[in-house]
Each structure stands twice: as structure tokens, then as C-alpha cells.
Enzyme design. Structure first.
Site, short mmCIF file in Angstrom:
data_model
loop_
_atom_site.label_atom_id
_atom_site.label_comp_id
_atom_site.label_asym_id
_atom_site.label_seq_id
_atom_site.Cartn_x
_atom_site.Cartn_y
_atom_site.Cartn_z
N ASP A 29 0.86 -1.19 0.00
CA ASP A 29 0.00 0.00 0.00
C ASP A 29 0.89 1.24 0.00
OD1 ASP A 29 -2.28 1.49 0.02
OD2 ASP A 29 -2.73 1.21 2.14
N LYS A 70 -8.69 1.16 -10.58
CA LYS A 70 -9.26 1.40 -9.24
C LYS A 70 -10.36 2.44 -9.34
CE LYS A 70 -7.15 1.66 -4.64
NZ LYS A 70 -5.90 2.06 -3.95
N PHE A 115 -12.25 -1.04 3.50
CA PHE A 115 -11.34 -0.21 4.27
C PHE A 115 -11.52 -0.48 5.77
CE2 PHE A 115 -9.70 3.48 1.52
CZ PHE A 115 -9.51 2.64 0.44
#
Length: 316
Positions: A17, A132, A178
Site C-alpha cells: 500500500d 481502481k 477499508f
């Protein structure tokens, strides 16, 4: 005994990430993911200075309005950083569509196809790219069409079960729930013990994972946005986990055994397949204050960082 990062790699596909090449070189994940916030940080690293200038030069050659040139600059930078990362990792890079297009299906489709075309111009096949897109109803509709064209998608900013259901129904390649941002909301609104398995972000991902596996969906679940290593340990065995370098480093320092928490063979769910309609999606989002607020906040923040990235390119 190997450290917990190495143990985790045996159970779950690890995704970096970050857009920091040096961190990716160190931890050697399978995949990597970027977003406007990560690109903004990466663009300020000396290593990427030549790419900023290249993006400006390329956009200038394309011509068009100032807005079109700004779009071209940021897209070029995103693709070039993604292309560099792909020289290191064996898997895929996720590259994000401008968050300001989150409620425009046609514009999202156009930008996604453009990004794929730019990667292919760099001799990188679409099989190594995930586009994305924010998991709005409009974004999920775009993903449905893109998947049918052979363009795989990562549906991000996912906070609710309704979003997850819609993504699976659309045939999305991958979703990014998330975890940490869900926890943030509950800590702000409730006084409770959210440690370990009580973490609402962990519970959300576990529910989605079990629903997908129990009902035979192929959509990959990739936990994201972690606040601590406890959340990561509680999701060991999830399809993929995208982890920041600081948390990967913490896991490297721990040599205790890592237990499997999620496994497809053990998946159970009382919830059957749901072909969710737009009305049902919007009503369920309306009833979920956390998901509605965090989705809107996430889109705003990514859009703000997109603007900062544009300003950085203009001033470089």
C-alpha cells in the site's frame, strides 16, 4: 520460527500500500496499489523528479485545454510510476481513476480505457493492471462494463455489505474494504472495546469474505486501510491484504505463531446470493451512516489530493 510477515505471506497475497519504490524493493510484495494520496507522496521523492518533467512534456505534446492537459499530466505520472513498480513486483498494479468522476459512469469508462491504453503504449498488458474505482453505484456500473471488456477492476472505498454485494453481482475482479476507516468511525461514535475480533472493520471484511466464498463468487477480497497489526492478524487467510510499509515492518519484528482466521473451505454464511437493485443499494447505503459518511469523505479526500498533485506538476 519465521516472522509474522513471512507467515502471512504463506496464507495471504501481500500487496504493498505505497508508491515508494524503495519500500516495495525491500518487502517484495506480489502486487501494489496506488491512489492520489500515495501518488502525491511519491511525486515528492527525488527518485520521481524525472517522471514529473516527463509527464509535463507528454501532456504539452498532446495539447488540448488546460484541464485536459492537467488530466494528461496526472494520468501520465500515474502510469509511469505504475510501470516502474511493475518492474519490481511479479503481479499487478492498481491505478485509480480520478475521484472526481466517481458519480459519472461514462466518464469513468473513458478514463479507465485511456489508462489501459497508456499502459499498453508502455508495453504492459492489461492483465497486469487493476483499474481502481470508487464503489459508488455509478462506479460499480462502470466496472461491470469494463470487466466484460477484459479490463479488471479494483473497487475501492468500500465500507458496506451492500457495496460488496453489488460489486460481486457486477463481476468485479477485486474489492478493497477499508478496515481501519470503519474502525475510525465507530471509535468516534461509540465507546466500546474494538480490539481483536471486536473490530468492526474486521467483522465487515469477515462477513463479506464468508458471503463471497459460501455463494461461489470469484471476486477477490483485499482488506485495506489498516490501523494496526492486530487487524491484519485477525484477517490472516483473506485473499489479499494491502499493507503499508510501516505495518509490514512491525510484522517482521514479531516471531509468534500466526493463526489462520479466514479460509474458503470453512466459509459459512446465512446470506444467499443477492442481485441487488439500484434502489436497494441506495436505500441500504442511506441506512448505513458509517458507510455513507466514509465513502463521501474518502472521495473528497482523494479528489483534494488529486488537485494537490496537479498543482505539484504545474509548479515542478
Amino acid at each position: 520460527m519465521s516472522d509474522q510477515l513471512e507467515q502471512l505471506k504463506q496464507l495471504t497475497t501481500i500487496v504493498a500500500d505505497t508508491g515508494d519504490i524503495e519500500a516495495i524493493e525491500r518487502f517484495r510484495p506480489v502486487d501494489a496499489t496506488t491512489n492520489p494520496s500515495l501518488l502525491l507522496k511519491a511525486a515528492q521523492l527525488p527518485r520521481y523528479a524525472p517522471l514529473l518533467q516527463k509527464a509535463k512534456t507528454w501532456a504539452d505534446r498532446q495539447g488540448g485545454s488546460s484541464a485536459e492537459q492537467l488530466n494528461n499530466m496526472t494520468d501520465c505520472l500515474a502510469v509511469d510510476i505504475g510501470s516502474e513498480i511493475l518492474q519490481i513486483i511479479p503481479g499487478r498494479i492498481s491505478t485509480e481513476v480520478d475521484a472526481r468522476l466517481s458519480f459519472d459512469t461514462a466518464a469513468t469508462l473513458q478514463r479507465a480505457r485511456k489508462l489501459i491504453g497508456m499502459y499498453e503504449a508502455n508495453d504492459i498488458s492489461r492483465e497486469r493492471i487493476l483499474i481502481k474505482i470508487a464503489a459508488t453505484w455509478e462506479g460499480i456500473a462502470a466496472a461491470r462494463e469494463l470487466e466484460q471488456e477484459g479490463i479488471n477492476c479494483n473497487l475501492t472505498l468500500l465500507f458496506s455489505f451492500a457495496q460488496a454485494v453489488a460489486c460481486a453481482d457486477a463481476g468485479a475482479y477485486l474489492i478493497s474494504p477499508f478496515v481501519g476507516r470503519i474502525l475510525d468511525w465507530y471509535k468516534q461514535h461509540q465507546d466500546a472495546d474494538f480490539q481483536g475480533a471486536n473490530d468492526p472493520g474486521v467483522q465487515s471484511v469477515s462477513r463479506i469474505y464468508n458471503y463471497y466464498k459460501h455463494n461461489g463468487y470469484n471476486t477477490i477480497v483485499m482488506g485495506a486501510s489498516f490501523r494496526n497489526t492486530d487487524e491484519i492478524r485477525e484477517l490472516a487467510g483473506c485473499d489479499r491484504l494491502t499493507i503499508a510499509p510501516t505495518l509490514m515492518e512491525e510484522l517482521e519484528q514479531i516471531n509468534a505463531p500466526l493463526d489462520v482466521k479466514l479460509a474458503a473451505k470453512n466459509a459459512t454464511s446465512t446470506e444467499g446470493r443477492w442481485a441487488i437493485t439500484e434502489a436497494e443499494f441506495r436505500w441500504n447505503m442511506n441506512e448505513d451512516a458509517m458507510a455513507t459518511e466514509k465513502l463521501a469523505e474518502g472521495i473528497r479526500n482523494f479528489a483534494a489530493d488529486q488537485v494537490k498533485l496537479e498543482q505539484l506538476l504545474l509548479s515542478s
